[in-house]
Enzyme design. Structure first.
Site, PDB file in Angstrom:
ATOM      1  N   TYR A 154       0.842  -1.209   0.000  1.00  0.00           N
ATOM      2  CA  TYR A 154       0.000   0.000   0.000  1.00  0.00           C
ATOM      3  C   TYR A 154       0.876   1.259   0.000  1.00  0.00           C
ATOM      4  O   TYR A 154       0.635   2.199  -0.770  1.00  0.00           O
ATOM      5  CB  TYR A 154      -0.896  -0.042   1.242  1.00  0.00           C
ATOM      6  CG  TYR A 154      -1.933   1.052   1.329  1.00  0.00           C
ATOM      7  CD1 TYR A 154      -3.092   1.013   0.544  1.00  0.00           C
ATOM      8  CD2 TYR A 154      -1.779   2.117   2.211  1.00  0.00           C
ATOM      9  CE1 TYR A 154      -4.052   2.008   0.639  1.00  0.00           C
ATOM     10  CE2 TYR A 154      -2.728   3.111   2.319  1.00  0.00           C
ATOM     11  CZ  TYR A 154      -3.876   3.055   1.535  1.00  0.00           C
ATOM     12  OH  TYR A 154      -4.820   4.051   1.640  1.00  0.00           O
ATOM     13  N   LYS A 158       1.014   4.096  -2.924  1.00  0.00           N
ATOM     14  CA  LYS A 158       0.635   5.490  -2.661  1.00  0.00           C
ATOM     15  C   LYS A 158       1.818   6.441  -2.885  1.00  0.00           C
ATOM     16  O   LYS A 158       1.629   7.581  -3.317  1.00  0.00           O
ATOM     17  CB  LYS A 158       0.065   5.623  -1.247  1.00  0.00           C
ATOM     18  CG  LYS A 158      -1.255   4.871  -1.045  1.00  0.00           C
ATOM     19  CD  LYS A 158      -2.342   5.404  -1.960  1.00  0.00           C
ATOM     20  CE  LYS A 158      -3.716   4.826  -1.667  1.00  0.00           C
ATOM     21  NZ  LYS A 158      -4.764   5.362  -2.540  1.00  0.00           N
TER      22      LYS A 158
HETATM   23  P1  NDP Z   1     -13.424   1.971   0.655  1.00  0.00           P
HETATM   24  O1  NDP Z   1     -12.870   0.613   0.879  1.00  0.00           O
HETATM   25  O2  NDP Z   1     -14.536   2.446   1.522  1.00  0.00           O
HETATM   26  O3  NDP Z   1     -13.852   2.146  -0.892  1.00  0.00           O
HETATM   27  C1  NDP Z   1     -12.990   1.740  -1.912  1.00  0.00           C
HETATM   28  C2  NDP Z   1     -13.560   2.161  -3.255  1.00  0.00           C
HETATM   29  O4  NDP Z   1     -12.687   1.706  -4.292  1.00  0.00           O
HETATM   30  C3  NDP Z   1     -14.926   1.567  -3.509  1.00  0.00           C
HETATM   31  O5  NDP Z   1     -15.727   2.513  -4.159  1.00  0.00           O
HETATM   32  C4  NDP Z   1     -14.606   0.413  -4.445  1.00  0.00           C
HETATM   33  O6  NDP Z   1     -15.681   0.091  -5.309  1.00  0.00           O
HETATM   34  C5  NDP Z   1     -13.441   0.957  -5.243  1.00  0.00           C
HETATM   35  N1  NDP Z   1     -12.636  -0.110  -5.839  1.00  0.00           N
HETATM   36  C6  NDP Z   1     -11.900  -1.054  -5.201  1.00  0.00           C
HETATM   37  N2  NDP Z   1     -11.336  -1.882  -6.089  1.00  0.00           N
HETATM   38  C7  NDP Z   1     -11.719  -1.453  -7.326  1.00  0.00           C
HETATM   39  C8  NDP Z   1     -11.454  -1.891  -8.647  1.00  0.00           C
HETATM   40  N3  NDP Z   1     -10.657  -2.953  -8.909  1.00  0.00           N
HETATM   41  N4  NDP Z   1     -12.010  -1.222  -9.675  1.00  0.00           N
HETATM   42  C9  NDP Z   1     -12.820  -0.160  -9.440  1.00  0.00           C
HETATM   43  N5  NDP Z   1     -13.097   0.309  -8.212  1.00  0.00           N
HETATM   44  C10 NDP Z   1     -12.552  -0.330  -7.167  1.00  0.00           C
HETATM   45  O7  NDP Z   1     -12.172   2.949   0.770  1.00  0.00           O
HETATM   46  P2  NDP Z   1     -12.083   4.494   1.211  1.00  0.00           P
HETATM   47  O8  NDP Z   1     -13.272   5.221   0.753  1.00  0.00           O
HETATM   48  O9  NDP Z   1     -11.696   4.546   2.625  1.00  0.00           O
HETATM   49  O10 NDP Z   1     -10.796   4.933   0.382  1.00  0.00           O
HETATM   50  C11 NDP Z   1     -10.862   5.668  -0.826  1.00  0.00           C
HETATM   51  C12 NDP Z   1      -9.448   6.087  -1.212  1.00  0.00           C
HETATM   52  O11 NDP Z   1      -8.876   6.853  -0.154  1.00  0.00           O
HETATM   53  C13 NDP Z   1      -8.502   4.892  -1.431  1.00  0.00           C
HETATM   54  O12 NDP Z   1      -7.623   5.175  -2.506  1.00  0.00           O
HETATM   55  C14 NDP Z   1      -7.740   4.827  -0.123  1.00  0.00           C
HETATM   56  O13 NDP Z   1      -6.477   4.231  -0.282  1.00  0.00           O
HETATM   57  C15 NDP Z   1      -7.625   6.303   0.228  1.00  0.00           C
HETATM   58  N6  NDP Z   1      -7.368   6.547   1.628  1.00  0.00           N
HETATM   59  C16 NDP Z   1      -8.290   6.233   2.592  1.00  0.00           C
HETATM   60  C17 NDP Z   1      -8.011   6.480   3.931  1.00  0.00           C
HETATM   61  C18 NDP Z   1      -8.983   6.193   5.020  1.00  0.00           C
HETATM   62  O14 NDP Z   1      -8.642   6.465   6.181  1.00  0.00           O
HETATM   63  N7  NDP Z   1     -10.160   5.693   4.751  1.00  0.00           N
HETATM   64  C19 NDP Z   1      -6.727   7.053   4.340  1.00  0.00           C
HETATM   65  C20 NDP Z   1      -5.836   7.341   3.249  1.00  0.00           C
HETATM   66  C21 NDP Z   1      -6.161   7.103   1.946  1.00  0.00           C
HETATM   67  P3  NDP Z   1     -16.436  -1.364  -5.217  1.00  0.00           P
HETATM   68  O15 NDP Z   1     -16.983  -1.458  -3.841  1.00  0.00           O
HETATM   69  O16 NDP Z   1     -17.474  -1.274  -6.261  1.00  0.00           O
HETATM   70  O17 NDP Z   1     -15.366  -2.372  -5.537  1.00  0.00           O
END
Ligand code: NDP
Length: 246
Positions: A154, A158
């Site tokens: 990860y 990033k």
């Molecule tokens: P979630 O796990 O809640 O959501 C992840 C999202 O990514 C979902 O909409 C999912 O869609 C989509 N996704 C995953 N795999 C795929 C794929 N192969 N193709 C298309 N879409 C995909 O994560 P967060 O909302 O917490 O995170 C969003 C972003 O923020 C990420 O990049 C994460 O690394 C980053 N982030 C989050 C933090 C946090 O504290 N939450 C901290 C730092 C960064 P589906 O369900 O349809 O697969």
């Protein structure tokens, strides 16, 4: 309505941080295209976007697959005629200590988090180049800035996004396309829900502001980078993390 007549694309816009971003951009007047892998939540979120009085488009896409991304970009341009704003938000974690990490865990995270950002940029930037205007906003993480035990895949993905952001900013600046990255700290979503209470308490001690972030904290920052106010900022990484990285 700072984004009236703009078209925004949000990967992983169906839930979590991506959903908050999609709704915020819609509130600001943009038409919004979202993608993800879950058809039910894609439909639900698209309906919520349309309730805000703008157009929505949704498609099932695996962002790590070139054919999926190319087809998505084609469909968005056919539907809306252009794409002004691209938010690369889709991401996953597959945590493990480095010595135990499998090749699959490494590849899945690098492909879905980093390769996807390269692919979407490649296929959506063409429309921005034609318009001589665009905004690319990449969601990285403070883990990409400072590393974290148990997250080699990860952190590398990033950190890679940060390098990609700076290069994209340089390559497309002459076309009036900016590219910036947002590095969230600890935001309450499904991704962080899995952490136990003990881990959350330990994390809280590391946050100078003393509270966990919400999806709206990231969505508000994206809205700033998407709008004209940010026109003279490119190639930057802004930590939205309550002060975890100072
Ligand atoms: P979630 O796990 O809640 O959501 C992840 C999202 O990514 C979902 O909409 C999912 O869609 C989509 N996704 C995953 N795999 C795929 C794929 N192969 N193709 C298309 N879409 C995909 O994560 P967060 O909302 O917490 O995170 C969003 C972003 O923020 C990420 O990049 C994460 O690394 C980053 N982030 C989050 C933090 C946090 O504290 N939450 C901290 C730092 C960064 P589906 O369900 O349809 O697969």
């Amino acid at each position: 309505m700072k984004l009236k007549d703009k078209v925004a694309v949000v990967t992983g816009g169906n839930r979590g941080i991506g959903k908050a971003i999609a709704l915020k951009l819609a509130q600001e007047g943009a038409s919004v295209a979202i993608c993800g892998t879950n058809e039910a939540t894609l439909k639900e979120t698209a309906a919520e976007i349309e309730k805000l009085g703008v157009k929505a488009f949704q498609q099932k896409v695996d962002v790590s697959k070139v054919a999926d991304v190319e087809a998505f970009a084609k469909a968005v341009i056919e539907t809306f005629g252009k794409a002004n704003i691209l938010v690369n938000n889709a991401g996953i974690t597959r945590d493990n200590l480095l010595l135990r990490m499998s090749e699959q865990e490494w590849d899945d995270v690098l492909n879905i988090n980093l390769k996807s950002t390269f692919l979407t940029t490649k296929y959506f930037v063409k429309s921005m180049m034609k318009a001589r205007q665009g905004r690319i906003i990449n969601i990285t993480s403070i883990i990409g800035v400072r590393g974290n035990a148990g997250q080699a895949n990860y952190a590398a993905s990033k950190a890679g996004i940060i390098g990609l952001t700076k290069t994209t900013a340089r390559e497309f600046a002459s076309r009036n396309i900016t590219c910036n990255a947002i590095a969230p700290g600890f935001i309450q979503t499904d991704m962080t829900h899995a952490l136990g209470d003990q881990a959350k308490e330990a994390l809280l001690k590391e946050i100078p502001l003393g509270f966990l972030g919400e999806t709206s904290d990231i969505a508000n920052t994206v809205a700033f980078f998407a709008a004209d106010e940010s026109r003279y900022i490119t190639g930057q990484v802004i930590c939205v993390d309550g002060g975890m990285v100072i």
